[in-house]
Structure formats: structure tokens, C-alpha cells
Scaffold this motif. Structure first.
Motif, PDB file in Angstrom:
ATOM      1  N   ASP A   1      -5.360  11.072   5.784  1.00  0.00           N
ATOM      2  CA  ASP A   1      -6.215  11.392   4.884  1.00  0.00           C
ATOM      3  C   ASP A   1      -5.901  12.095   3.802  1.00  0.00           C
ATOM      4  O   ASP A   1      -6.235  13.044   4.239  1.00  0.00           O
ATOM      5  CB  ASP A   1      -7.221  12.123   6.479  1.00  0.00           C
TER       6      ASP A   1
ATOM      7  N   ARG B   1      -8.116  13.710   0.124  1.00  0.00           N
ATOM      8  CA  ARG B   1      -9.436  13.242  -0.567  1.00  0.00           C
ATOM      9  C   ARG B   1      -9.521  12.423  -1.686  1.00  0.00           C
ATOM     10  O   ARG B   1      -9.718  12.492  -2.617  1.00  0.00           O
ATOM     11  CB  ARG B   1      -9.663  15.048  -0.827  1.00  0.00           C
TER      12      ARG B   1
ATOM     13  N   SER C   1      -5.717   7.148  -1.999  1.00  0.00           N
ATOM     14  CA  SER C   1      -6.640   6.230  -1.200  1.00  0.00           C
ATOM     15  C   SER C   1      -5.663   5.198  -1.157  1.00  0.00           C
ATOM     16  O   SER C   1      -5.690   4.384  -1.698  1.00  0.00           O
ATOM     17  CB  SER C   1      -7.991   5.687  -1.378  1.00  0.00           C
TER      18      SER C   1
ATOM     19  N   GLN D   1      -4.931   1.149  -0.987  1.00  0.00           N
ATOM     20  CA  GLN D   1      -5.546  -0.228  -0.757  1.00  0.00           C
ATOM     21  C   GLN D   1      -5.804  -1.346   0.248  1.00  0.00           C
ATOM     22  O   GLN D   1      -6.356  -1.418   0.328  1.00  0.00           O
ATOM     23  CB  GLN D   1      -4.870  -1.027  -1.820  1.00  0.00           C
TER      24      GLN D   1
ATOM     25  N   THR E   1      -4.535  -0.402   4.851  1.00  0.00           N
ATOM     26  CA  THR E   1      -4.620   0.156   5.866  1.00  0.00           C
ATOM     27  C   THR E   1      -3.535  -0.192   6.572  1.00  0.00           C
ATOM     28  O   THR E   1      -3.056   0.408   7.506  1.00  0.00           O
ATOM     29  CB  THR E   1      -6.058   1.094   6.795  1.00  0.00           C
TER      30      THR E   1
ATOM     31  N   ASP F   1      -4.385   4.017  -4.408  1.00  0.00           N
ATOM     32  CA  ASP F   1      -5.184   4.650  -5.732  1.00  0.00           C
ATOM     33  C   ASP F   1      -4.875   6.328  -5.696  1.00  0.00           C
ATOM     34  O   ASP F   1      -5.140   7.173  -4.554  1.00  0.00           O
ATOM     35  CB  ASP F   1      -6.202   4.298  -5.756  1.00  0.00           C
ATOM     36  N   THR F   2      -4.435   7.174  -6.640  1.00  0.00           N
ATOM     37  CA  THR F   2      -4.483   7.850  -6.269  1.00  0.00           C
ATOM     38  C   THR F   2      -4.994   8.612  -8.078  1.00  0.00           C
ATOM     39  O   THR F   2      -5.420   8.171  -9.008  1.00  0.00           O
ATOM     40  CB  THR F   2      -2.494   8.240  -7.096  1.00  0.00           C
ATOM     41  N   SER F   3      -5.943   9.362  -7.397  1.00  0.00           N
ATOM     42  CA  SER F   3      -7.561  10.486  -8.180  1.00  0.00           C
ATOM     43  C   SER F   3      -6.297  11.138  -9.714  1.00  0.00           C
ATOM     44  O   SER F   3      -5.030  11.514  -9.633  1.00  0.00           O
ATOM     45  CB  SER F   3      -8.157  10.893  -7.951  1.00  0.00           C
TER      46      SER F   3
END
Length: 531
Positions: free
Chosen positions: A320, A322, A325, A327, A329, A349-351
């Protein structure tokens, strides 16, 4: 319950102080009783005979002046005990036991391990118990002189071989492994001569690493259990992750009603259950560096390190973060043989706000291994780096000088920095005073493969307010589509151009454009006149 008494042997000794004068003396002897705390055994069992020794003492002549001498003559000293099988269908497996001194008033229990023959006939049997000890039979009150005697006697106790139902475990079938809960099947036979009714069969764990039915013990019920009949019972046994793949002790007991309706309980038996080794997995060879502001793939090699093949294996994302994420699980693996490896991958996906640096990612494996329940592995952890964000495109500008008060074409080489082909690239130019665009401020590239470049041209003018030798920024952004068809807007790129005097800039594009308009206009007039 049978018992025997051991009579003391009195030896009279006359002590003389002077000729013809008798001195006072204390005399007596131990008086031992031998009994059994439990006299009933069953065919085929291994148990203990608990021999209870008590000493009531026999005091013939007591001392009032020195009472401590009274106990000396009634104490059995250096007492030893031995049990023999006699004509009973038992084998005694414990040698002679030395118990020290036995005074009056305090019984002592001495245990002997025995084995009862499988074919023992029900009935009562006399079992010899041999005792040996010393004692002081006479003590002078005045001088303390002592006379010692030794006793060796055989007495008998009665052992009853029961004809009630007895039970023996004839088979153990266990699927339990370390770190899991599964079935244990016990096949038990009524080896007695009579029928047992309303029987409660209780399995008890004798250690903390293994449980039965989630607790210390669990029971099963049998309404009628005939002699010679086999019954199979299933228990749910759990082995903690701290357990070892080695035998652990379990106890089995059967409580039942005999043919007279009396509630009985079989002597508990002990046996071992060894959990199988834990099913283990490992993740290695992690590849795919994640990057802030980008969608990338994290890959690793999954290996089945356990002792058996697994079916329907699924790797489950358990982290987990922040700013990261998955795509998906879950990654379905399917069947994986013992020692076999396969590659698993997760899109991540990396912010943009993700910080550069190492990260830990946790996974687990859900699978079937032939047991009755779906299993879950321990947590598998791997590390991977998150790289700082990177521009989608690299820009190189040529023709970076613009004459003050005039315009010229600025060439911009655009290179695709991404790991995928991008399409429908719309480039847009933004300027502020004293720069301005001449004509269109946008351009288009159909597609760019990774590392591929294309050159765009924009006409830019420098107003008269520009200062010679100063640099002014041009701004670019790009709207494009990735390989999945998703549309993105790049960051803004800023590139400088230099304002120069008319003499340093080459032919003014404004004059050339003016001439072009005149020529084209003349041609247009020419064709209009022909019409």
C-alpha cells in the motif's frame, strides 16, 4: 484392592551395665503395607503400576525419656522395592527401585512401567512385590548402643485384567503441514472383549505449536462400538509457522459405558504426528525500474521452493504505497511444479509526486496443494527503485538568433524519450513580448518510436522593444497518445532565443515574405486578367 502386611522380626538383646543388672532399652520394628493405587489394566496397553508403601510401625518397648528413639526402631532404612510379573500376563520394564528411608505415617508411591500382553485373558492375577530394608530392632537408652536387623520379604498384590472394551490406534493419515490447518484421520479398533456405548474419542495436543479444532483438544462420538470393530475419525489439526517438520506428541483417550452401564475411560495412549514441511515460494530477479509520472511494469521470477506441486496459484499484490498503484492486484500463474519458476508482472502507475528512491513491495501466493483448503503463503518481499520523473520529449533548438524588428524560422528537433511509440503528437508554441509567432503556433507529428526524432519549424519575430544580446524564452508543450490510446499532455518546455541586430541575423524574413506576396499577387493578377 489387595494388600499385605510385613511382620517385623523381633530380636531380643539384653544389655548389661554390670553383672546381673539389666539396662532400659527401646525395641520395635517397621510394619509395611503394600498396595496398588490402581489395580486394573487392559490387554495390549502399556501403563504403570503404582505401588503404595505405608509403614504403621510396631513399637514393643517405648522410651518416655527420649521419644526420638521410638521412631528409630520403627523406620525402614535403605528401603528398595522390586516388582515381578509372576503368573500375570504382564512384563515389568522397570528395575528395582531404591527409595531411601520410610518412617511411619507418610505413604510413598513407587511407579513401575509394565506392558500387558495383547492376548491377556481377563481375570485377576497375583503379582509379587519384593521389599528389602534394614532397621534398628533395639536401642539402649543410656548408652545409645544399637542392634541392626535386615529384612527381605515377598508380598503379593492383585492385578485385574479387564474384559471391558479397550482401544488401539491402527492407522494415522495426516495431511497437516507447517503453517497450515488440515485433516488428520485416525483409525481406532476396539480390541476389548465387550461392546462400548456412548463413546467419546478425544484427541489432545500436548504442545503449543499444534492445535486440534482450534484448541487443545477435540472429541468425536460413537453410539455403539463392537469388539474388533474399526472406526475412523477425522480431526482438524493446525500447525503454526513456528512448528518443525518432526513428530509432536498427541494423546488419545476413550470414555465409554461398559456392559453394566458404568462409565469407564481407557488408559490414554500417546503417539506422534509429524507435520509435512511448509510450502514455500520465493521472488527474485526483479526488473523494471518505476518512474515518477509514468506507467511501467514491475517483473520478478516466482519459484516454487516447496516439496510439492501447486495448482491454481495466484500472486497477490499486498503493498500500500500512496503514490504507486497496481493496475491489477492479482497475477494468475496456474500450476507450478516443485522447483519450477515463472515470470510474473504487474503494471504500476506512479504519480508525479512520487519521490525518487528504493521501495519495498509485498506479495503473497494463494494456491491449492492437494489439501482440502486453499492455502496462502508467507509474505514475499522484493525491492525496486522509483526513478525521478523524466520528460516525455527532448528538444533541441537551432537558429537561436532573431534580428530585432524582424522574423526568422526557428527549427526544433523533437526526440521521443519514452519506452513506447507515441502518436498524434500536437506541438504548440507560446511566446511573450517582445517575441511573437508569425503565422501558426502549432505543428503535428504523426508518430515517434522510442528514441526517434522529428524537426518542426516555427516562424518567430522579435519586436523593436527587444534588447540586443538578451535571451528570451519560447515555451512548448505536446499533446500525444500512448500505445494504449490514452491521451497525455506533456510538461512545458522552455527554450531561449537571442535577440540580435539586423546585421547579425541574415536576410529578414519579413522582406522575403513581402516579396513573395508581391510575386504571388502579380501572378494572381495575371491569371485574373487572362480570365
Amino acid at each position: 484392592m489387595k494388600h499385605s502386611s510385613i511382620a517385623g522380626v523381633l530380636l531380643v538383646v539384653v544389655l548389661t551395665v554390670s553383672a546381673g543388672t539389666a539396662a532400659a532399652a527401646v525395641s520395635g520394628s517397621p510394619d509395611l503395607d503394600v498396595t496398588l493405587s490402581e489395580d486394573t489394566v487392559s490387554p495390549g496397553e502399556e501403563t504403570t503400576l503404582d505401588v503404595v508403601l505405608s509403614n504403621s510401625g510396631d513399637l514393643d518397648s517405648a522410651s518416655s525419656a527420649n521419644p526420638s528413639l521410638n521412631s528409630e526402631v520403627t523406620t525402614a532404612r535403605s528401603l528398595s522395592v522390586d516388582v515381578e510379573g509372576g503368573n500375570a500376563p504382564i512384563t515389568v520394564m522397570t528395575n528395582r527401585r531404591h527409595t531411601g528411608d520410610l518412617a511411619t505415617g507418610s505413604p510413598r508411591t513407587v511407579s513401575f512401567d509394565i506392558s500387558v500382553a495383547d492376548d491377556a485373558e481377563p481375570g485377576t492375577y497375583r503379582v509379587p512385590v519384593n521389599v528389602e530394608y534394614d532397621y534398628y530392632n533395639l536401642i539402649s537408652e543410656s548408652g545409645g548402643a544399637r542392634s541392626k536387623s535386615s529384612v527381605s520379604r515377598t508380598r503379593y498384590v492383585t492385578v485385574r485384567v479387564s474384559d471391558d472394551a479397550t482401544f488401539e490406534t491402527v492407522d494415522i493419515d495426516s495431511s497437516v503441514r507447517v503453517g497450515s490447518t488440515d485433516r488428520v484421520g485416525l483409525t481406532i479398533q476396539n480390541t476389548g472383549e465387550t461392546t462400548a456405548t456412548d463413546a467419546a474419542v478425544t484427541l489432545t495436543s500436548q504442545n503449543s505449536e499444534l492445535t486440534v479444532g482450534g484448541s487443545e483438544q477435540s472429541s468425536r462420538f460413537v453410539e455403539t462400538w463392537e469388539p474388533g470393530e474399526n472406526r475412523t475419525f477425522e480431526y482438524r489439526v493446525g500447525a503454526s509457522s513456528d512448528a518443525k517438520a518432526e513428530p509432536y506428541n498427541f494423546g488419545l483417550s476413550v470414555a465409554f459405558d461398559d456392559t453394566d452401564g458404568v462409565r469407564e475411560e481407557s488408559t490414554g495412549t500417546t503417539f506422534g504426528i509429524a507435520p509435512q514441511p511448509e510450502q514455500e515460494f520465493s521472488l527474485s530477479n526483479v526488473s523494471g525500474t518505476l518512474r515518477a509520472g509514468d506507467d511501467r511494469t514491475l517483473e520478478a521470477k516466482l519459484t516454487n521452493d516447496g516439496p510439492r506441486a501447486v495448482e491454481n496459484a495466484v500472486v497477490v499484490w499486498g503493498s500500500d504505497h500512496r503514490n504507486l498503484s497496481p493496475q491489477e492486484t492479482e497475477y494468475a500463474v496456474g500450476r507450478l511444479e516443485s522447483g519450477e519458476s515463472t515470470t510474473v508482472s504487474f503494471g504500476v502507475d506512479t504519480s508525479e509526486s512520487a519521490r525518487e528512491g528504493p521501495r519495498q513491495f509485498d506479495f503473497s501466493v494463494n494456491y491449492n496443494d492437494g489439501t482440502s483448503e486453499r492455502q496462502t503463503s508467507d509474505t514475499l518481499s522484493v525491492q525496486s527503485d522509483v526513478a525521478a520523473s523524466e520528460d516525455a520529449f527532448d528538444l533541441a533548438v537551432t537558429n537561436k538568433t532573431i534580428p530585432i524588428g524582424n522574423s526568422r524560422t526557428v527549427s526544433v528537433e523533437v526526440t521521443n524519450n519514452l519506452d513506447e511509440t507515441v502518436t498524434d503528437i500536437e506541438a504548440r508554441l507560446f511566446t511573450d513580448d517582445p517575441l511573437s509567432t508569425v503565422g501558426t503556433d502549432s505543428s503535428y507529428i504523426e508518430s515517434l518510436a522510442p528514441g526517434e526524432s522529428a524537426t518542426l519549424a516555427f516562424d518567430v519575430s522579435a519586436g523593436s522593444a527587444a534588447t540586443e544580446g538578451s535571451s528570451y524564452p519560447m515555451s512548448f508543450d505536446f499533446r500525444y497518445s500512448d500505445s494504449d490510446g490514452d491521451t497525455h499532455l506533456s510538461d512545458t518546455f522552455r527554450k531561449p532565443v537571442d535577440a540580435v541586430s539586423q546585421s547579425g541575423g541574415g536576410p529578414p524574413i519579413g522582406i522575403i515574405l513581402g516579396l513573395g506576396v508581391v510575386i504571388v499577387g502579380g501572378v494572381a493578377v495575371f491569371y485574373w486578367r487572362r480570365d
